[in-house]
Every structure is written in C-alpha cells, then in structure tokens.
Design an enzyme around this catalytic site. Sequence first.
Site, PDB file in Angstrom:
ATOM      1  N   ALA A  57       0.974  -1.212   0.119  1.00  0.00           N
ATOM      2  CA  ALA A  57      -0.040  -0.203  -0.555  1.00  0.00           C
ATOM      3  C   ALA A  57       1.066   1.302   0.126  1.00  0.00           C
ATOM      4  O   ALA A  57       1.783   0.950   0.212  1.00  0.00           O
ATOM      5  CB  ALA A  57      -0.479  -0.261   1.333  1.00  0.00           C
ATOM      6  N   SER A  60      -1.472   8.051  -0.468  1.00  0.00           N
ATOM      7  CA  SER A  60      -1.520   9.152  -1.673  1.00  0.00           C
ATOM      8  C   SER A  60      -0.290   9.876  -1.462  1.00  0.00           C
ATOM      9  O   SER A  60      -0.562  10.508   0.038  1.00  0.00           O
ATOM     10  CB  SER A  60      -2.619   8.855  -1.928  1.00  0.00           C
ATOM     11  OG  SER A  60      -3.736   8.011  -1.892  1.00  0.00           O
ATOM     12  N   SER A  89      -2.683   4.580   5.642  1.00  0.00           N
ATOM     13  CA  SER A  89      -1.966   5.883   6.266  1.00  0.00           C
ATOM     14  C   SER A  89      -3.413   6.440   7.715  1.00  0.00           C
ATOM     15  O   SER A  89      -2.475   6.339   8.219  1.00  0.00           O
ATOM     16  CB  SER A  89      -1.167   6.133   5.886  1.00  0.00           C
ATOM     17  OG  SER A  89      -2.027   7.449   5.539  1.00  0.00           O
ATOM     18  N   HIS A 111      -9.339  -3.767   4.714  1.00  0.00           N
ATOM     19  CA  HIS A 111      -9.638  -4.980   4.145  1.00  0.00           C
ATOM     20  C   HIS A 111      -8.310  -6.304   4.867  1.00  0.00           C
ATOM     21  O   HIS A 111      -8.005  -7.160   4.826  1.00  0.00           O
ATOM     22  CB  HIS A 111      -9.437  -5.658   3.330  1.00  0.00           C
ATOM     23  CG  HIS A 111      -8.290  -5.511   1.991  1.00  0.00           C
ATOM     24  ND1 HIS A 111      -8.482  -6.064   0.727  1.00  0.00           N
ATOM     25  CD2 HIS A 111      -7.639  -5.107   2.225  1.00  0.00           C
ATOM     26  CE1 HIS A 111      -7.420  -5.832   0.010  1.00  0.00           C
ATOM     27  NE2 HIS A 111      -6.733  -5.402   0.451  1.00  0.00           N
ATOM     28  N   ASP A 144     -13.993  -5.185   4.035  1.00  0.00           N
ATOM     29  CA  ASP A 144     -13.920  -5.431   2.344  1.00  0.00           C
ATOM     30  C   ASP A 144     -14.551  -3.852   2.028  1.00  0.00           C
ATOM     31  O   ASP A 144     -15.689  -3.907   1.481  1.00  0.00           O
ATOM     32  CB  ASP A 144     -15.057  -6.737   1.851  1.00  0.00           C
ATOM     33  CG  ASP A 144     -14.262  -6.642   0.180  1.00  0.00           C
ATOM     34  OD1 ASP A 144     -13.454  -5.313  -0.041  1.00  0.00           O
ATOM     35  OD2 ASP A 144     -14.018  -7.550  -0.249  1.00  0.00           O
ATOM     36  N   GLY A 145     -14.192  -3.090   1.931  1.00  0.00           N
ATOM     37  CA  GLY A 145     -14.259  -2.148   1.253  1.00  0.00           C
ATOM     38  C   GLY A 145     -15.390  -1.652  -0.136  1.00  0.00           C
ATOM     39  O   GLY A 145     -15.955  -0.750  -0.393  1.00  0.00           O
TER      40      GLY A 145
END
Length: 222
Positions: A57, A60, A89, A111, A144-145
Amino acid sequence: MAWRSSGSSNEGLVNNLARNGLIESDRVKDAMLKVDRAHYAPTSAYEDSPQPIGHRATISAPHMHASACESLLPYLKPGARVLDIGSGSGYLTAVLANLVGPSGTVIGIEHIQPLATLGETNMRKSEAGRQMLDSGQVKFVKGDGRKGWVEGAPYDAIHVGAAAAEHHKELESQLKAPGRMFVPVEEGWMQHIYVVDKKEDGSLEKKKLFGVQYVPLTDPPE
Ligand code: SAH
C-alpha cells in the site's frame, strides 16, 4: 506539476499546494495544516508524492488528498458522516475528521488488519488524533471496502482510496441523497477519478475527472 509543491515542513507543503492551486479552499488548507503528514508517511513526508507504507500500500500524494477533499467539500459540513475506503496510513481519515468536526463521524475501512491498526496508531501520535478516536468521532474497521460499511450508512461522502474494478452498487446505495463519492475506477489499462453524485431524488450522476494511478481495490492478500 505535483513535485513543485514539496516542502521542508508540513506548513511548507500545504502552503505550496495552495500556492499552486491544488488546494483551493481555506477549509481544506486548515484541515491539512492540522494533520502532520510526518505522523503518517514513513519517508519523505513533506514531498508531494506517494510513499510506501507496507503491505503493498502507499500513502497517496498530498495533491491527490487535496483533490479528494476539494471535490467532497460541499458534503463535508460539520456533523457529516464519511466513509474512507482503503484508509491505509489514516492520513486522509484524519483530515476528513477535521473537516466534519467533533459532531461528524469518519469511518476508515481496510481489508488488511495491520493497516487498519496502522491508521489508528498514526492518529494516536497527536493529542487531537487521540481525542478523535477516544470520542468515537473516528473509527477504523476491518472489512471489504467494496461492500462499504453498512453499519455506518448512509454517508454524506464516501472516499475510495484504491482503484475499483467497477462502479460498486453497494457503495452507491450507502450514499445519502444528496451525497457524493470520490472514486478511482479502472477502465482497461487506465484509471480515472469519478465523482458520483446521488441527488435528492435518489438518481445518480457520474462525472469522469482525470486519469490517475492508484493501487487496486482487491481481495485481501492470502
Ligand atoms: N488513503 C490511503 C491509501 C492507501 S493505498 C492513504 O493515503 O494512506 C490503498 C489502500 O486500499 C491500501 O491500504 C489497501 O490495503 C486498501 N484496499 C485495497 N483493497 C481493499 C478492499 N477491498 N477493502 C478495503 N481496503 C482495501
């Protein structure tokens, strides 16, 4: 361009983003000034670029966080309910919490359990972050988004921090009417940011904004 906005402090970074027009509103600027990116990015915290945070991950880039906040801003009023999918984060979760204030609620969903925990650990590095967690204003959950988080729905705003393979109906159904979602969607080899508005009559309007590169919204790793 993105890199021009890098700074040598959080304030420097945020001021440069504003000067370059990547932050347009004082509300977003103030919210980003209140969250020290060094608590969330393990490396080069004040560079305007994504950084690895483990588990494949990334946090951004600051200009993408700014863009998401600016797009969602009309729906980030004090007291609003927000879902941050792929909270990673926890940086944006914290910024969103500053925007909706103490009467608002922000749920960060991940997740990967260590990343759900990372968001909380990072927020606990500041007194303000600790207060937001202890009061229940901010909560990090594992799930689970792609299915959203129905327990907290409906939401004024949904932010999706990873690229969706499709326009997930369950996310749209968890938006308030009116409500807004900011979501990167995969289209062949490309990804584009979509702003999905649910209008007062419940109808949906999808606007395609610009091309991006996000990590994908996927099944959890084995
Ligand atoms: N907003 C975060 C972005 C992290 S990168 C930040 O700026 O720090 C995208 C995140 O989406 C990753 O942490 C990844 O674990 C998460 N993710 C990917 N697929 C997911 C899914 N199906 N459900 C929830 N989270 C997911």
